[in-house]
Scaffold this motif. Structure first.
Motif, PDB file in Angstrom:
ATOM      1  N   GLU A  39       0.837  -1.204   0.000  1.00 18.21           N
ATOM      2  CA  GLU A  39       0.000   0.000   0.000  1.00 18.21           C
ATOM      3  C   GLU A  39       0.868   1.249   0.000  1.00 18.21           C
ATOM      4  O   GLU A  39       0.589   2.211  -0.728  1.00 18.21           O
ATOM      5  CB  GLU A  39      -0.924  -0.004   1.221  1.00 18.21           C
ATOM      6  CG  GLU A  39      -2.041  -1.028   1.139  1.00 18.21           C
ATOM      7  CD  GLU A  39      -2.781  -1.180   2.451  1.00 18.21           C
ATOM      8  OE1 GLU A  39      -3.864  -1.795   2.451  1.00 18.21           O
ATOM      9  OE2 GLU A  39      -2.281  -0.692   3.497  1.00 18.21           O
ATOM     10  N   PHE A  40       1.914   1.238   0.811  1.00 24.03           N
ATOM     11  CA  PHE A  40       2.815   2.391   0.876  1.00 24.03           C
ATOM     12  C   PHE A  40       3.481   2.619  -0.486  1.00 24.03           C
ATOM     13  O   PHE A  40       3.524   3.743  -0.985  1.00 24.03           O
ATOM     14  CB  PHE A  40       3.887   2.177   1.943  1.00 24.03           C
ATOM     15  CG  PHE A  40       4.821   3.347   2.107  1.00 24.03           C
ATOM     16  CD1 PHE A  40       4.571   4.322   3.046  1.00 24.03           C
ATOM     17  CD2 PHE A  40       5.951   3.467   1.300  1.00 24.03           C
ATOM     18  CE1 PHE A  40       5.426   5.410   3.190  1.00 24.03           C
ATOM     19  CE2 PHE A  40       6.809   4.542   1.427  1.00 24.03           C
ATOM     20  CZ  PHE A  40       6.550   5.524   2.373  1.00 24.03           C
ATOM     21  N   ALA A  41       4.009   1.550  -1.087  1.00 23.19           N
ATOM     22  CA  ALA A  41       4.701   1.681  -2.377  1.00 23.19           C
ATOM     23  C   ALA A  41       3.768   2.211  -3.456  1.00 23.19           C
ATOM     24  O   ALA A  41       4.159   3.044  -4.282  1.00 23.19           O
ATOM     25  CB  ALA A  41       5.278   0.329  -2.787  1.00 23.19           C
ATOM     26  N   LEU A  42       2.534   1.741  -3.466  1.00 22.08           N
ATOM     27  CA  LEU A  42       1.564   2.185  -4.466  1.00 22.08           C
ATOM     28  C   LEU A  42       1.219   3.654  -4.277  1.00 22.08           C
ATOM     29  O   LEU A  42       1.208   4.437  -5.245  1.00 22.08           O
ATOM     30  CB  LEU A  42       0.307   1.317  -4.373  1.00 22.08           C
ATOM     31  CG  LEU A  42      -0.838   1.644  -5.328  1.00 22.08           C
ATOM     32  CD1 LEU A  42      -0.381   1.574  -6.779  1.00 22.08           C
ATOM     33  CD2 LEU A  42      -2.009   0.683  -5.096  1.00 22.08           C
TER      34      LEU A  42
ATOM     35  N   PRO B 130       1.958  13.681  -9.241  1.00 20.33           N
ATOM     36  CA  PRO B 130       0.556  14.101  -9.209  1.00 20.33           C
ATOM     37  C   PRO B 130       0.016  14.377 -10.609  1.00 20.33           C
ATOM     38  O   PRO B 130       0.719  14.927 -11.460  1.00 20.33           O
ATOM     39  CB  PRO B 130       0.593  15.386  -8.384  1.00 20.33           C
ATOM     40  CG  PRO B 130       1.841  15.288  -7.578  1.00 20.33           C
ATOM     41  CD  PRO B 130       2.823  14.551  -8.430  1.00 20.33           C
ATOM     42  N   ASP B 131      -1.214  13.936 -10.847  1.00 21.53           N
ATOM     43  CA  ASP B 131      -1.937  14.155 -12.112  1.00 21.53           C
ATOM     44  C   ASP B 131      -1.393  13.339 -13.274  1.00 21.53           C
ATOM     45  O   ASP B 131      -1.865  13.482 -14.400  1.00 21.53           O
ATOM     46  CB  ASP B 131      -1.960  15.640 -12.502  1.00 21.53           C
ATOM     47  CG  ASP B 131      -2.802  16.466 -11.555  1.00 21.53           C
ATOM     48  OD1 ASP B 131      -3.892  15.998 -11.181  1.00 21.53           O
ATOM     49  OD2 ASP B 131      -2.373  17.566 -11.173  1.00 21.53           O
ATOM     50  N   VAL B 132      -0.409  12.480 -13.036  1.00 19.03           N
ATOM     51  CA  VAL B 132       0.095  11.595 -14.081  1.00 19.03           C
ATOM     52  C   VAL B 132      -0.667  10.278 -14.012  1.00 19.03           C
ATOM     53  O   VAL B 132      -0.770   9.660 -12.947  1.00 19.03           O
ATOM     54  CB  VAL B 132       1.603  11.332 -13.916  1.00 19.03           C
ATOM     55  CG1 VAL B 132       2.080  10.276 -14.914  1.00 19.03           C
ATOM     56  CG2 VAL B 132       2.393  12.624 -14.091  1.00 19.03           C
ATOM     57  N   VAL B 133      -1.211   9.857 -15.155  1.00 21.67           N
ATOM     58  CA  VAL B 133      -1.974   8.606 -15.201  1.00 21.67           C
ATOM     59  C   VAL B 133      -1.015   7.428 -15.371  1.00 21.67           C
ATOM     60  O   VAL B 133      -0.195   7.413 -16.297  1.00 21.67           O
ATOM     61  CB  VAL B 133      -2.994   8.620 -16.354  1.00 21.67           C
ATOM     62  CG1 VAL B 133      -3.731   7.289 -16.420  1.00 21.67           C
ATOM     63  CG2 VAL B 133      -3.986   9.764 -16.177  1.00 21.67           C
TER      64      VAL B 133
ATOM     65  N   GLN C 113       1.650  -0.609 -15.735  1.00 21.93           N
ATOM     66  CA  GLN C 113       2.781   0.123 -15.178  1.00 21.93           C
ATOM     67  C   GLN C 113       2.846  -0.046 -13.666  1.00 21.93           C
ATOM     68  O   GLN C 113       3.925  -0.260 -13.098  1.00 21.93           O
ATOM     69  CB  GLN C 113       2.671   1.615 -15.525  1.00 21.93           C
ATOM     70  CG  GLN C 113       3.023   1.950 -16.955  1.00 21.93           C
ATOM     71  CD  GLN C 113       2.795   3.418 -17.258  1.00 21.93           C
ATOM     72  OE1 GLN C 113       1.781   3.998 -16.869  1.00 21.93           O
ATOM     73  NE2 GLN C 113       3.743   4.036 -17.950  1.00 21.93           N
ATOM     74  N   LEU C 114       1.704   0.054 -13.020  1.00 22.22           N
ATOM     75  CA  LEU C 114       1.677  -0.107 -11.568  1.00 22.22           C
ATOM     76  C   LEU C 114       2.036  -1.525 -11.161  1.00 22.22           C
ATOM     77  O   LEU C 114       2.752  -1.737 -10.179  1.00 22.22           O
ATOM     78  CB  LEU C 114       0.293   0.276 -11.020  1.00 22.22           C
ATOM     79  CG  LEU C 114      -0.077   1.756 -11.153  1.00 22.22           C
ATOM     80  CD1 LEU C 114      -1.508   1.991 -10.701  1.00 22.22           C
ATOM     81  CD2 LEU C 114       0.879   2.633 -10.345  1.00 22.22           C
ATOM     82  N   MET C 115       1.561  -2.502 -11.934  1.00 27.18           N
ATOM     83  CA  MET C 115       1.901  -3.891 -11.647  1.00 27.18           C
ATOM     84  C   MET C 115       3.422  -4.080 -11.720  1.00 27.18           C
ATOM     85  O   MET C 115       4.033  -4.681 -10.830  1.00 27.18           O
ATOM     86  CB  MET C 115       1.223  -4.805 -12.665  1.00 27.18           C
ATOM     87  CG  MET C 115      -0.287  -4.867 -12.546  1.00 27.18           C
ATOM     88  SD  MET C 115      -0.848  -5.904 -11.205  1.00 27.18           S
ATOM     89  CE  MET C 115      -0.421  -7.503 -11.839  1.00 27.18           C
ATOM     90  N   ASP C 116       4.036  -3.547 -12.785  1.00 27.00           N
ATOM     91  CA  ASP C 116       5.471  -3.719 -12.983  1.00 27.00           C
ATOM     92  C   ASP C 116       6.286  -2.989 -11.917  1.00 27.00           C
ATOM     93  O   ASP C 116       7.265  -3.519 -11.388  1.00 27.00           O
ATOM     94  CB  ASP C 116       5.882  -3.219 -14.372  1.00 27.00           C
ATOM     95  CG  ASP C 116       5.312  -4.072 -15.495  1.00 27.00           C
ATOM     96  OD1 ASP C 116       4.892  -5.210 -15.215  1.00 27.00           O
ATOM     97  OD2 ASP C 116       5.281  -3.599 -16.645  1.00 27.00           O
TER      98      ASP C 116
ATOM     99  N   LEU D 238      -7.982   2.826 -18.345  1.00 26.57           N
ATOM    100  CA  LEU D 238      -6.534   3.049 -18.347  1.00 26.57           C
ATOM    101  C   LEU D 238      -5.885   2.633 -17.028  1.00 26.57           C
ATOM    102  O   LEU D 238      -5.121   1.687 -16.981  1.00 26.57           O
ATOM    103  CB  LEU D 238      -6.231   4.520 -18.637  1.00 26.57           C
ATOM    104  CG  LEU D 238      -6.519   5.006 -20.052  1.00 26.57           C
ATOM    105  CD1 LEU D 238      -6.242   6.503 -20.162  1.00 26.57           C
ATOM    106  CD2 LEU D 238      -5.661   4.246 -21.064  1.00 26.57           C
ATOM    107  N   GLY D 239      -6.163   3.377 -15.979  1.00 26.97           N
ATOM    108  CA  GLY D 239      -5.497   3.108 -14.714  1.00 26.97           C
ATOM    109  C   GLY D 239      -5.876   4.121 -13.664  1.00 26.97           C
ATOM    110  O   GLY D 239      -7.051   4.456 -13.509  1.00 26.97           O
ATOM    111  N   TYR D 240      -4.861   4.674 -12.983  1.00 26.74           N
ATOM    112  CA  TYR D 240      -5.128   5.536 -11.837  1.00 26.74           C
ATOM    113  C   TYR D 240      -4.156   6.712 -11.809  1.00 26.74           C
ATOM    114  O   TYR D 240      -3.055   6.655 -12.359  1.00 26.74           O
ATOM    115  CB  TYR D 240      -4.978   4.744 -10.536  1.00 26.74           C
ATOM    116  CG  TYR D 240      -5.931   3.580 -10.420  1.00 26.74           C
ATOM    117  CD1 TYR D 240      -7.210   3.751  -9.900  1.00 26.74           C
ATOM    118  CD2 TYR D 240      -5.546   2.309 -10.848  1.00 26.74           C
ATOM    119  CE1 TYR D 240      -8.086   2.679  -9.798  1.00 26.74           C
ATOM    120  CE2 TYR D 240      -6.418   1.239 -10.757  1.00 26.74           C
ATOM    121  CZ  TYR D 240      -7.693   1.424 -10.230  1.00 26.74           C
ATOM    122  OH  TYR D 240      -8.558   0.362 -10.144  1.00 26.74           O
TER     123      TYR D 240
END
Length: 285
Positions: free
Chosen positions: A191-194, A202-205, A210-213, A252-254
């Motif tokens: 959770e911390f790393a994410l 900030p504001d970058v999707v 990408q988050l998985m990797d 897309l993502g977050y």
């Protein structure tokens, strides 16, 4: 809401009623309590008119120093505090590539933007391989240059301090600790790393892949549903932190959004205005 000032900033004032900075629209400057950050930028270019124009364009926002070649730039940096260098390539004596390599070999990792008329892929390749953080080709859009300067300074600050402070929220990467208003937030390592990843940009999707990797690793067997679960948990734990919103971008993502005037208790909403449920469309998160 305030971003913390890093060692690279000479904070002149922090008070209500400071006039809006020309051309500035982001939360760092528009927040009610404003910080005037006297960042020092050095333009290194043998063309005097380029130096004068750049100084005129940037002078209302930063302290701007000048150098006409690489040797003079090294001399300036030896006795002046410089946060970021804007560097031309073609200069007499020590050129931009040579100056940049000299800085990096000597352990000088301050951000450098190459600003040059040499726009071929080979020139860009040599620039980045020499240690450039960014590369812009003349003629320059100075609004874009300001955006790039601010982005590099923000990332350099986070990398140097290994800490993110947004309003009452603090993330300390060395300690893997999070707190809000002095009270500890119980986050797992993942959770911390994410959260740290999202708030570093900030504001970058970020796409789910990408988050998985970046967070779980390339060889993880975790699926996209796990990201949705972790985002949901973070929203719950950030429910009392109105400065930060975790937003789902449909298909897309977050991304993390810094909220200046967020309602108390807001923990984040999706792209469809929901209360944390995944927006429809695209691959289910």
């Amino acid at each position: 809401m305030l971003f913390s000032c890093s060692r690279m900033y000479n904070t002149v004032a922090c008070l209500d009623g400071v006039p809006e900075m020309p051309g500035r629209t982001d939360d760092i400057w528009n927040t009610r309590h404003r910080i005037i950050q006297m960042v020092t930028v050095m333009i290194v270019d043998d063309d005097r008119m380029v130096r004068l124009l750049t100084k005129a364009k940037l002078g209302s926002r930063y302290k701007v120093l000048e150098a006409a070649d690489g040797a003079e730039a090294l001399d300036v940096m030896s006795h002046e505090h410089v946060d970021l260098v804007i560097l031309d390539i073609q200069m007499p004596g020590m050129n931009g590539y040579e100056l940049l390599r000299s800085m990096r070999v000597g352990g000088d990792m301050r951000p450098v933007i190459m600003l040059t008329a040499m726009g071929s892929m080979q020139h860009k390749k040599e620039g980045f391989e020499s240690g450039a953080d960014d590369y812009m080709v003349k003629p320059i859009d100075y609004d874009e240059l300001v955006w790039r300067i601010d982005a590099l300074l923000r990332r350099s600050k986070i990398a140097a301090e290994k800490k993110i402070v947004i309003g009452g929220l603090t993330l300390d990467e060395d300690r893997l600790e999070a707190s809000y208003g002095g009270n500890s937030l119980e986050l797992t390592k993942t959770e911390f790393a994410l959260l740290y990843k999202l708030l570093s940009y900030p504001d970058v999707v970020f796409t789910k892949q990408q988050l998985m990797d970046d967070v779980w690793g390339y060889d993880t067997e975790t699926d996209y549903d796990s990201i949705k679960t972790y985002i949901s948990r973070l929203r719950g734990k950030l429910a009392g932190c109105p400065e930060v919103e975790l937003v789902s971008i449909r298909g897309l993502g977050y991304k993390a959004v810094i909220q200046e005037n967020a309602a108390a208790g807001a923990g984040g909403k999706d792209a469809d205005g929901g209360d944390g449920k995944e927006a429809e469309g695209g691959r289910k998160a």
